[in-house]
Design an enzyme around this catalytic site. Structure first.
Site, mmCIF file in Angstrom:
data_model
loop_
_atom_site.group_PDB
_atom_site.id
_atom_site.type_symbol
_atom_site.label_atom_id
_atom_site.label_comp_id
_atom_site.label_asym_id
_atom_site.label_seq_id
_atom_site.Cartn_x
_atom_site.Cartn_y
_atom_site.Cartn_z
ATOM 1 N N ILE A 265 -1.399 12.219 1.015
ATOM 2 C CA ILE A 265 -1.074 12.162 2.439
ATOM 3 C C ILE A 265 -0.892 10.718 2.907
ATOM 4 C CG2 ILE A 265 -3.506 12.159 3.206
ATOM 5 C CD1 ILE A 265 -2.543 14.014 5.517
ATOM 6 N N GLU A 266 -1.657 9.775 2.299
ATOM 7 C CA GLU A 266 -1.560 8.376 2.717
ATOM 8 C C GLU A 266 -0.189 7.770 2.408
ATOM 9 O OE1 GLU A 266 -3.849 9.564 0.655
ATOM 10 O OE2 GLU A 266 -5.875 9.089 1.366
ATOM 11 N N LYS B 42 4.764 21.213 -17.302
ATOM 12 C CA LYS B 42 4.666 21.795 -15.962
ATOM 13 C C LYS B 42 4.173 20.799 -14.916
ATOM 14 C CE LYS B 42 5.455 25.593 -15.536
ATOM 15 N NZ LYS B 42 6.765 26.251 -15.286
ATOM 16 N N PRO B 43 3.163 19.939 -15.209
ATOM 17 C CA PRO B 43 2.752 18.963 -14.182
ATOM 18 C C PRO B 43 3.899 18.059 -13.721
ATOM 19 C CG PRO B 43 1.090 19.103 -15.906
ATOM 20 C CD PRO B 43 2.269 19.884 -16.395
ATOM 21 N N CYS C 186 -14.321 -21.329 -10.599
ATOM 22 C CA CYS C 186 -14.778 -21.073 -9.233
ATOM 23 C C CYS C 186 -16.307 -21.031 -9.201
ATOM 24 C CB CYS C 186 -14.146 -19.791 -8.692
ATOM 25 S SG CYS C 186 -14.195 -19.679 -6.880
ATOM 26 N N GLY D 31 -18.223 -20.125 -11.463
ATOM 27 C CA GLY D 31 -18.659 -20.649 -12.755
ATOM 28 C C GLY D 31 -18.728 -22.161 -12.772
ATOM 29 N N HIS E 201 -8.388 -21.105 -9.622
ATOM 30 C CA HIS E 201 -8.238 -19.980 -10.553
ATOM 31 C C HIS E 201 -6.985 -20.176 -11.416
ATOM 32 C CE1 HIS E 201 -11.396 -17.254 -9.011
ATOM 33 N NE2 HIS E 201 -11.179 -17.887 -7.874
ATOM 34 N N GLU F 64 -6.198 -18.873 -14.146
ATOM 35 C CA GLU F 64 -5.720 -17.634 -14.779
ATOM 36 C C GLU F 64 -4.574 -16.997 -14.013
ATOM 37 O OE1 GLU F 64 -9.274 -16.233 -12.190
ATOM 38 O OE2 GLU F 64 -8.610 -18.027 -13.264
#
Length: 543
Positions: free
Chosen positions: A147-148, A188-189, A380, A382, A515, A517
């Site tokens: 619904i969302e 079927k799904p 961060c 760390g 960060h 990464e």
């Protein structure tokens, strides 16, 4: 002229729409097209910035300071195209903007409704900033029937009509489950999922079918017949050994060809997939291996560290080694002698996080790495915990702590109250400021000290990295810490905010406030991760 590819999911969640979108973007790039990717998220949070990592996984941060869905990380890692604020929208942000307009009277007394006001806002988002882009890939979060997600589905249905013939297609990702008792795959799904889409006016042009077993041609023909899709456009998506095989796998199954056919574009030439083939070769044929301990707070859900785990893999790719990651909950190191678990690893990484839980364990891990000369990478939180450890045990500041966790006598880490942005403006914060969207977010420059380890790693003294934090190493303690052997080798351009710390007499001990990464890619590993894994390789040879 920008063409649109709308990517939806059905049957169950977590099928890999983000990887499908990123891989298709990479395949189109390999054919010489320019791409951009966007994520439409149905939840009511304005952004994922205040959501628990256990609820939503990592928060991915863009250069311009947006806190976004982790799928944008996939987009960047696979395509190299930097995401922006305008590439992730949520229902919460849409409704927030609409309500603000309504309160201002912008709608001139009209009744504000989902149609047309919400759907128009979604379409405006989809159409913004498309100049010079050949393909815009739009991933719709959630599952067909939720619904969302209905306003988003309605918006892309309208948009496909407004764009006109040949300007948009729909790609639907579904699950074809295998029933062991019956010994067969079930279609079927998928049929029901497509029926759900067709009931709201959306006809998929291509079906991508996740399955654990090869899909027989008979089942592909069945789905083609009942879902009104050409048999050649029913694309199997089987599991692969690593995610960087996915673009190659999708090409092998004909996904990129079917997309170009659906748009009426030439598709006879093969894409240049050489860089993906090289990456897969490096992953599958390593010349050694190392073990990295990641001492974190959210190891119960590894999606909380998605970019981090991928950046570690990228470091392995750069050094042509396999990286075994040992995920360890930091709280265990608050027990006596628990740090002995780290004796057999080749390097230790302590990532970011929020809150007091497990922080003393991170400090213990940093101390073990420092005292035993094991490569250490703090990111961060760390970095902050490594600095507190150095303050306590190197500089003799026994009561060193962080004001994030209370009111320590020696706030070596404290709330950052103001900083200078790229445009020269001053950003200010207080302890009472809202949590959402109020951190130091996005890309900021830093100056590195000449002859420091990090300057050698970067090959430059000027860098720009992405941040997401509210607390900072207190500049008032820098002199005392440096006298004890800590080098703050990276600072903000104004010299007020410590960005990088190193231990001078350690083979590889680096903490960064940002960060890294978030900017690492398999074909362009971040230099810090490449260097960290290289140090782990050297450490493994010493054991």
């Amino acid at each position: 002229m920008t063409r649109y590819i709308f990517i939806t999911g059905g049957v169950v969640s977590s099928l890999g729409k983000g990887l499908l979108s990123a891989s298709l973007g990479a395949l189109l790039q390999a054919r010489g097209y320019s791409v951009r990717l966007r994520k439409f998220d149905p939840y009511l949070n304005v952004d994922p910035g205040t959501m628990s990592p256990y609820q939503h996984g990592e928060v991915y941060v863009t250069d311009d300071g947006a806190e976004t869905d982790l799928d944008l990380g996939h987009y960047e890692r696979f395509t190299g195209v930097s995401s922006r604020q305008s590439d992730n929208i949520t229902s919460g942000r849409i409704y927030s903007n609409i309500i603000q307009k309504e309160r201002r009277g912008d709608y001139l007394g009209a009744t504000v409704q989902v149609i047309p006001h919400v759907t128009e806002a979604i379409k405006e988002f989809a159409l913004a900033e498309t100049d010079g882009i050949d393909f815009m890939l739009c991933e719709i979060g959630g599952t067909a029937g939720d619904i969302e997600a209905m306003p988003f589905m309605e918006a892309i249905r309208q948009l496909s009509i407004e764009l006109g013939k040949g300007r948009s297609i729909f790609v639907h990702l579904t699950l074809v489950p295998y029933l062991a008792a019956a010994g067969e795959l079930k279609t079927k799904p998928t049929q029901h999922s497509v029926k759900e889409l067709r009931s709201i006016g959306i006809q998929p042009d291509i079906l991508v079918c996740r399955a654990e077993h090869p899909i027989p041609d008979s089942d592909r023909r069945k789905m083609s017949l009942f879902c009104n899709v050409p048999a050649s456009a029913v694309i199997p998506a089987l599991d692969v050994s690593n995610i960087y095989e996915v673009p190659i796998s999708y090409h092998r199954e004909g996904l990129d060809v079917e997309v170009l056919k659906a748009f009426g574009l030439a598709h006879s030439e093969k894409p240049n997939l050489s860089r993906w083939e090289d990456i897969v070769d490096r992953v599958k044929n390593p010349e050694g291996e190392v073990t990295i301990a990641v001492v974190g707070k959210y190891t119960g859900l590894l999606d909380a560290y998605k970019s981090l785990s991928e950046a570690i893999v990228h470091g392995g790719i750069a050094n042509r080694v396999k990286v075994n990651i040992e995920w360890i909950e930091s709280e265990i190191f608050e027990q006596a002698d628990a740090v002995s678990r780290l004796e057999d690893v080749d390097a230790i990484l302590v990532p970011g996080g929020f809150g007091k839980r497990g922080t003393e364990g991170k400090i213990a891990a940093a101390r073990f790495a420092r005292e035993n000369k094991i490569p250490y990478f703090g990111i961060c939180l760390g970095m902050q915990m490594a600095t507190i450890e150095a303050a306590r045990n190197m500089a003799g500041i026994a009561e060193a702590g962080s004001s994030e966790f209370g009111e320590p006598k020696e706030p070596v880490v404290g709330l950052i109250t103001e900083w200078v942005k790229d445009d020269g403006s001053v950003e200010k914060r207080t302890a009472e400021t809202d949590l959402g969207g109020t951190m130091r977010l996005g890309a900021y420059p830093a100056k590195l000290k000449h002859n420091s380890k990090v300057a050698g790693i970067y090959g430059s003294t000027d860098i720009s990295e992405r941040h997401r934090h509210r607390y900072e190493v207190n500049i008032g303690y820098v002199k005392q810490l440096e006298e004890a052997g800590v080098l703050f080798s990276g600072m903000s351009p104004d010299g007020e905010l410590p960005e990088i710390m190193e231990i001078a007499d350690h083979p590889w001990f680096i903490g960064v406030q940002f960060h890294p990464e978030l900017k690492s890619k398999p074909f362009d590993p971040h230099p810090l991760f490449a260097s960290f894994i290289k140090a782990a390789v050297e450490q493994s040879r010493l054991v």
